[in-house]
Design a protein around this motif. Structure first.
Motif, PDB file in Angstrom:
ATOM      1  N   LEU A   1      39.099  13.904 -27.056  1.00 21.28           N
ATOM      2  CA  LEU A   1      37.840  14.531 -27.353  1.00 21.28           C
ATOM      3  C   LEU A   1      36.711  13.639 -26.763  1.00 21.28           C
ATOM      4  CD1 LEU A   1      36.690  16.919 -28.990  1.00 21.28           C
ATOM      5  CD2 LEU A   1      36.573  15.334 -31.055  1.00 21.28           C
TER       6      LEU A   1
ATOM      7  N   ARG B   1      36.054  14.360 -23.239  1.00 18.61           N
ATOM      8  CA  ARG B   1      35.364  15.857 -23.138  1.00 18.61           C
ATOM      9  C   ARG B   1      33.722  15.661 -23.297  1.00 18.61           C
ATOM     10  NH1 ARG B   1      35.901  21.622 -24.308  1.00 18.61           N
ATOM     11  NH2 ARG B   1      34.032  22.354 -25.299  1.00 18.61           N
TER      12      ARG B   1
ATOM     13  N   LEU C   1      39.670  20.581 -31.806  1.00 18.21           N
ATOM     14  CA  LEU C   1      40.760  19.971 -32.330  1.00 18.21           C
ATOM     15  C   LEU C   1      41.611  21.122 -32.725  1.00 18.21           C
ATOM     16  CD1 LEU C   1      39.627  16.400 -33.620  1.00 18.21           C
ATOM     17  CD2 LEU C   1      41.022  16.970 -31.670  1.00 18.21           C
TER      18      LEU C   1
ATOM     19  N   GLU D   1      33.662  19.558 -33.752  1.00 18.56           N
ATOM     20  CA  GLU D   1      35.032  18.638 -33.313  1.00 18.56           C
ATOM     21  C   GLU D   1      36.398  19.200 -33.932  1.00 18.56           C
ATOM     22  OE1 GLU D   1      32.789  14.525 -32.488  1.00 18.56           O
ATOM     23  OE2 GLU D   1      33.555  14.903 -34.418  1.00 18.56           O
TER      24      GLU D   1
ATOM     25  N   TYR E   1      44.166  13.265 -29.231  1.00 12.93           N
ATOM     26  CA  TYR E   1      43.124  14.293 -28.971  1.00 12.93           C
ATOM     27  C   TYR E   1      41.974  13.869 -29.470  1.00 12.93           C
ATOM     28  CZ  TYR E   1      46.582  17.024 -26.631  1.00 12.93           C
ATOM     29  OH  TYR E   1      47.527  17.391 -25.629  1.00 12.93           O
TER      30      TYR E   1
END
Length: 333
Positions: free
Chosen positions: A201, A204, A120, A116, A196
């Motif tokens: 995220l 996603r 990011l 992650e 994000y």
């Protein structure tokens, strides 16, 4: 004797008018444990800068080993990675070397895996930092031959610039002005990182799970179903592109299914390319502009609500109904 390891650190940058890049660079450094109590020293005197633990945007040297991060020197041409063309500013240089630690510091109360953090790190560069690099280095977003349709002066770099004194104002306390610039850039960085990490995220992940389960939804592999709605277009484009890079024979997606706010379901055709209004395989022409019972009769699927006249989207009252519409549409024009 002094314990040098416990003495306050100093961050050096140039004096005089300031810009967004060094304000953000200094802010990012102060998010790190090593520099959280650091004093920012603004000077152009080489002897003064030599006493600083780390120096950004001044000095004519880029060296991660000696913690010098200037980008003005002749011959400097550093990018974030080989996948980017934009030359770095001091903000980009600091982010390149310390960005993942900055992200983790901002998200101190949120667990972030290594994968992650990698996602990011890249996303925040290309959506936030890169624009600051480009503006500071005078790199246009588009060819100079194109005349802008209007002027835009509300971006972060412009707002930081306006914190400098006007030409006919006394300078006053420039360090206080610079501290305000650091706070402004920092607040926007915090907002972007948290958005994000905590909204983009998770979206996603939903898209990734749906994509990986596409063959369970339909043997064609051309229908993706999300059990909850999220902004999916950008994620799907990237995830599909990565999959096709690994397997060029992988089938391209045609339809995305997801619940809407009224607890019914949508069937949306995937665009031919990002931003395009043309679908890869629009819903059948015979269904377009037809609604409710008339659409159910024409399609042979119960619970239909509508199909847009362009065929890019349709609706059904149930998940199974939406899936049946998508499966039928695969075999029709």
């Amino acid at each position: 004797l002094f314990n040098l390891s416990t003495m306050p650190k100093t961050i050096g940058t140039h004096s005089g008018s300031f810009h967004c890049d060094e304000a953000l660079a200094c802010y990012m450094l102060r998010q790190l444990d090593e520099y959280k109590d650091a004093k920012v020293v603004r000077s152009r005197d080489p002897a003064t800068l030599d006493t600083c633990d780390i120096v950004v945007d001044v000095g004519g040297v880029y060296s991660h080993e000696t913690k010098r991060y200037d980008h003005h020197q002749r011959g400097f041409d550093e990018q974030f990675s080989e996948n980017y063309k934009t030359k770095l500013s001091s903000a980009g240089l600091v982010y390149k070397h310390y960005g993942k630690d900055v992200i983790r510091a901002i998200l101190a109360d949120e667990p972030v895996s290594d994968n992650e953090a990698d996602i990011l790190y890249k996303k925040i560069y290309e959506s936030f930092i890169e624009g600051i690099d480009g503006i500071d280095n005078g790199i246009s977003q588009y060819p100079e031959s194109i005349e802008p349709a209007y002027r835009e002066s509300t971006g972060l770099s412009a707002r930081v610039g306006r914190l400098n004194p006007w030409w006919n104002q006394p300078e006053g306390d420039m360090d206080a002005r610079f501290a305000k610039a650091m706070g402004l850039t920092g607040s926007e960085l915090h907002e972007r990182v948290r958005y994000y990490a905590l909204a983009w995220l998770p979206g996603r992940k939903i898209v990734e799970e749906g994509f990986n389960s596409r063959f369970d939804i339909d043997k064609s592999g051309q229908i993706v179903l999300f059990e909850q709605f999220c902004p999916w277009k950008e994620h799907l484009d990237v995830i599909e592109e990565e999959a096709i890079a690994k397997d060029p024979e992988a089938p391209k997606l045609f339809y995305v299914l997801y619940p809407d706010t009224s607890n019914s379901w949508r069937v949306q055709a995937v665009a031919e390319r990002p931003g395009s209004f043309k679908s890869r395989h629009a819903l059948p022409e015979a269904w377009r502009g037809v609604r409710d019972e008339a659409l159910s009769e024409r399609s042979g699927v119960e619970g239909c609500i509508f199909v847009h006249q362009s065929g890019f989207i349709g609706g059904n009252k149930t998940r199974d109904g939406a899936l049946e519409l998508a499966r039928k549409a695969l075999t029709m024009d």
